[in-house]
Design a protein around this motif. Structure first.
Motif, PDB file in Angstrom:
ATOM      1  N   SER A 112       0.990  -1.105  -0.194  1.00 20.50           N
ATOM      2  CA  SER A 112       0.203   0.020   0.004  1.00 20.50           C
ATOM      3  C   SER A 112       0.824   1.371  -0.093  1.00 20.50           C
ATOM      4  N   SER A 113       0.107   2.494  -0.092  1.00 24.13           N
ATOM      5  CA  SER A 113       1.125   3.686  -0.308  1.00 24.13           C
ATOM      6  C   SER A 113       1.604   3.976   1.100  1.00 24.13           C
ATOM      7  N   THR A 114       1.159   3.412   2.138  1.00 22.26           N
ATOM      8  CA  THR A 114       1.689   3.850   3.509  1.00 22.26           C
ATOM      9  C   THR A 114       2.450   2.821   4.014  1.00 22.26           C
ATOM     10  N   ALA A 115       2.552   1.486   3.274  1.00 29.88           N
ATOM     11  CA  ALA A 115       3.428   0.654   4.084  1.00 29.88           C
ATOM     12  C   ALA A 115       4.771   0.520   3.151  1.00 29.88           C
ATOM     13  N   VAL A 116       5.703   1.472   3.333  1.00 30.06           N
ATOM     14  CA  VAL A 116       6.913   1.598   2.567  1.00 30.06           C
ATOM     15  C   VAL A 116       7.945   1.145   3.242  1.00 30.06           C
ATOM     16  N   ASN A 117       8.465   0.167   2.510  1.00 27.10           N
ATOM     17  CA  ASN A 117       9.642  -0.396   3.247  1.00 27.10           C
ATOM     18  C   ASN A 117      10.993   0.454   3.083  1.00 27.10           C
ATOM     19  N   VAL A 118      11.409   1.301   3.953  1.00 27.21           N
ATOM     20  CA  VAL A 118      12.223   2.103   3.622  1.00 27.21           C
ATOM     21  C   VAL A 118      13.764   1.794   3.475  1.00 27.21           C
ATOM     22  N   TYR A 119      13.984   0.631   4.007  1.00 29.57           N
ATOM     23  CA  TYR A 119      15.300   0.102   3.771  1.00 29.57           C
ATOM     24  C   TYR A 119      15.453  -0.272   2.020  1.00 29.57           C
ATOM     25  N   GLU A 120      14.350  -1.075   1.791  1.00 23.48           N
ATOM     26  CA  GLU A 120      14.216  -1.414   0.330  1.00 23.48           C
ATOM     27  C   GLU A 120      14.401  -0.234  -0.852  1.00 23.48           C
ATOM     28  N   ARG A 121      13.500   0.729  -0.229  1.00 22.72           N
ATOM     29  CA  ARG A 121      13.401   1.860  -1.109  1.00 22.72           C
ATOM     30  C   ARG A 121      14.531   2.633  -1.462  1.00 22.72           C
ATOM     31  N   ASP A 122      15.279   2.767  -0.114  1.00 24.82           N
ATOM     32  CA  ASP A 122      16.827   3.683  -0.161  1.00 24.82           C
ATOM     33  C   ASP A 122      17.868   2.693  -0.775  1.00 24.82           C
ATOM     34  N   ARG A 123      17.691   1.496  -0.715  1.00 20.55           N
ATOM     35  CA  ARG A 123      18.703   0.491  -1.314  1.00 20.55           C
ATOM     36  C   ARG A 123      18.441   0.672  -2.656  1.00 20.55           C
ATOM     37  N   ALA A 124      17.032   0.651  -3.388  1.00 14.98           N
ATOM     38  CA  ALA A 124      16.956   0.783  -4.574  1.00 14.98           C
ATOM     39  C   ALA A 124      17.479   2.116  -5.255  1.00 14.98           C
ATOM     40  N   ALA A 125      17.095   2.940  -4.422  1.00 16.09           N
ATOM     41  CA  ALA A 125      17.562   4.627  -4.964  1.00 16.09           C
ATOM     42  C   ALA A 125      19.298   4.582  -4.823  1.00 16.09           C
TER      43      ALA A 125
END
Length: 465
Positions: A43-56
């Motif tokens: 969902s738009s609120t359940a962001v996995n910050v680690y996965e997001r930052d790693r991909a970025a």
């Protein structure tokens, strides 16, 4: 922070992909990168910050790799690699970057200029597979070097060749999938290795990853063709540029205009260059003059990407008329690629290519097929179509196989016409199943396979007299 080397499940990897899309990271066309979501719903609120930052972070690394290679910035490329990267892995990119480095002076060897791309991008690839762990011995090196995280990232190289100019050949985009081992140091990620670091097959060598590549645009009936080459191939390049337009037209005269009518031809100077670009041994440099390779083929959609004609070093010893025969032969493979199953019998694929290549180059049968002629005169008329294994043999066996395949195609064209020969090719080459091939022979010629072989044998006997 989620601990490094955490394994993600295939189903959860899709969740991570959706979250990456939501954050709009970098230049990822179809964002990728496996991961897990710790059991949370997508969902738009359940962001996995680690996965997001790693991909970025890895996307920034791949963006830098793309820009550095394309711009030819040799001084900057070294900063993108971890100290644990092997020299071979690093040198491949250093060589590629040097290929595109700006030159103060134009080359004077007659091989033209620097390759330009219509498109060229490294990016994270979509995946639903579980994450792969970094091998323990490599991970120890990364830990000792101060890395705070590591990842086996799924990566795609997406490119479309241009030529001496862009868009040049204007080919469809080629997608090369691999994996990069990357390591984090502070806020930055660095390159460690590719699939070879995991004990797997490395990605295919690209022509610009070998030193000394230059390209020359050549006009052919379908648009711009490209002759790529390495040092010490200047005479071959001159012959190719002169012969290529006519060779394309000769293939179109047989096959029609339902193919690109342009091509990429690569002249190699060493056996190592040839085997790097044709890694599966489909042609031996000691006996063959060329091989045709491709990146992908879709027989349903009738599309093929990354088709290349790779000349062996022995091509430089060929007289121009002989090299023209080789070009027509290989261009026939290019034209017929989307009508040819990967396991099609060689007697039809090589026979028709030989027929198109040799057409108009001989006056006597014995001139075109000396080994076959000698065999027939000795009473050794082929009992049937040559087996695939015969083409791979050294010496007279392969010579007779190629000449037999050519003669069968020549017989069909002589008894019927070239349109019927093409129809037989399309039907027979569509399948490796003998029953399907028999049906195609009957459909195109009105003969059974036995009747075809019998008529061919009698024709051979007459030709060899």
């Amino acid at each position: 922070m989620i601990p490094r080397r955490r394994r993600a499940g295939p189903a959860l990897a899709v969740v991570a992909l959706a979250l990456v899309v939501a954050t709009g990271c970098g230049t990822i066309g179809v964002p990728g990168g496996p991961g897990s979501s710790s059991g949370t719903a997508a969902s738009s609120t359940a962001v996995n910050v680690y996965e997001r930052d790693r991909a970025a972070g890895v996307t920034r690394l791949l963006d830098s790799l793309t820009e550095t290679v394309r711009s030819g910035d040799v001084r900057a490329i070294g900063a993108l690699f971890d100290t644990a990267a092997t020299p071979a892995f690093k040198n491949r990119f250093v060589t590629a970057t040097g290929t595109f480095a700006p030159r103060r002076f134009a080359p004077r060897d007659g091989r033209a200029g620097t390759l330009r791309f219509a498109s060229f991008t490294y990016q994270l690839a979509p995946t639903e597979e579980a994450e792969v762990l970094v091998p323990a011995d490599l991970q120890e090196l990364l830990d000792a070097g101060g890395s705070s995280d590591s990842w086996v990232a799924p990566v795609e190289l997406r490119y479309a060749l241009g030529g001496e100019t862009a868009p040049g050949i204007a080919e469809a985009e080629v997608v090369v999938g691999t994996q990069f081992v990357v390591a984090r140091h502070g806020d930055e990620w660095r390159l460690v290795g590719d699939a070879e670091a995991l004990g797997r097959e490395p990605p295919p060598t690209q022509m610009w990853e070998l030193p000394g590549l230059q390209v020359a645009d050549t006009a052919t009936s379908g648009g711009t063709s490209v002759v790529a080459s390495y040092p010490r191939t200047t005479p071959t390049v001159a012959t190719l540029r002169r012969e290529l337009p006519g060779a394309v037209d000769a293939v179109s005269a047989f096959w029609g205009e339902s193919w690109d009518r342009r091509a990429v031809v690569v002249a190699t100077a060493t056996d190592d260059q040839f085997t790097a670009l044709v890694p599966d041994g489909r042609a031996a440099t000691g006996t063959a003059a060329a091989a045709t390779v491709h990146s992908s083929v879709d027989l349903v959609q009738r599309t093929a990407t990354g088709q290349r004609i790779i000349l062996t070093p022995t091509a430089r010893d060929l007289a121009p008329p002989t090299l023209a025969v080789v070009l027509r032969h290989e261009l026939t493979h290019v034209a017929a690629r989307t009508s040819t199953a990967l396991d099609a019998p060689l007697w039809i694929t090589e026979g028709v290519a030989e027929y198109v290549g040799r057409k108009g180059t001989y006056t006597r049968f014995a001139d075109a097929a000396p080994d076959l002629t000698a065999a027939v005169r000795a009473g050794a008329i082929p009992a049937g179509t040559p087996a695939d294994a015969d083409f791979a043999m050294d010496g007279q066996t392969s010579q007779v196989a190629y000449q037999s395949a050519w003669s069968l195609a020549a017989y069909v064209a002589d008894r019927f016409d070239e349109a019927r020969l093409k129809k037989m090719y399309v039907g027979v080459a569509a399948s490796a199943l003998p029953a399907a091939q028999d049906a195609a022979i009957t459909s195109s010629l009105g003969l059974t396979r036995a009747e075809l072989v019998d008529g061919w044998q009698r024709w051979l006997a007459r030709q060899a007299d």
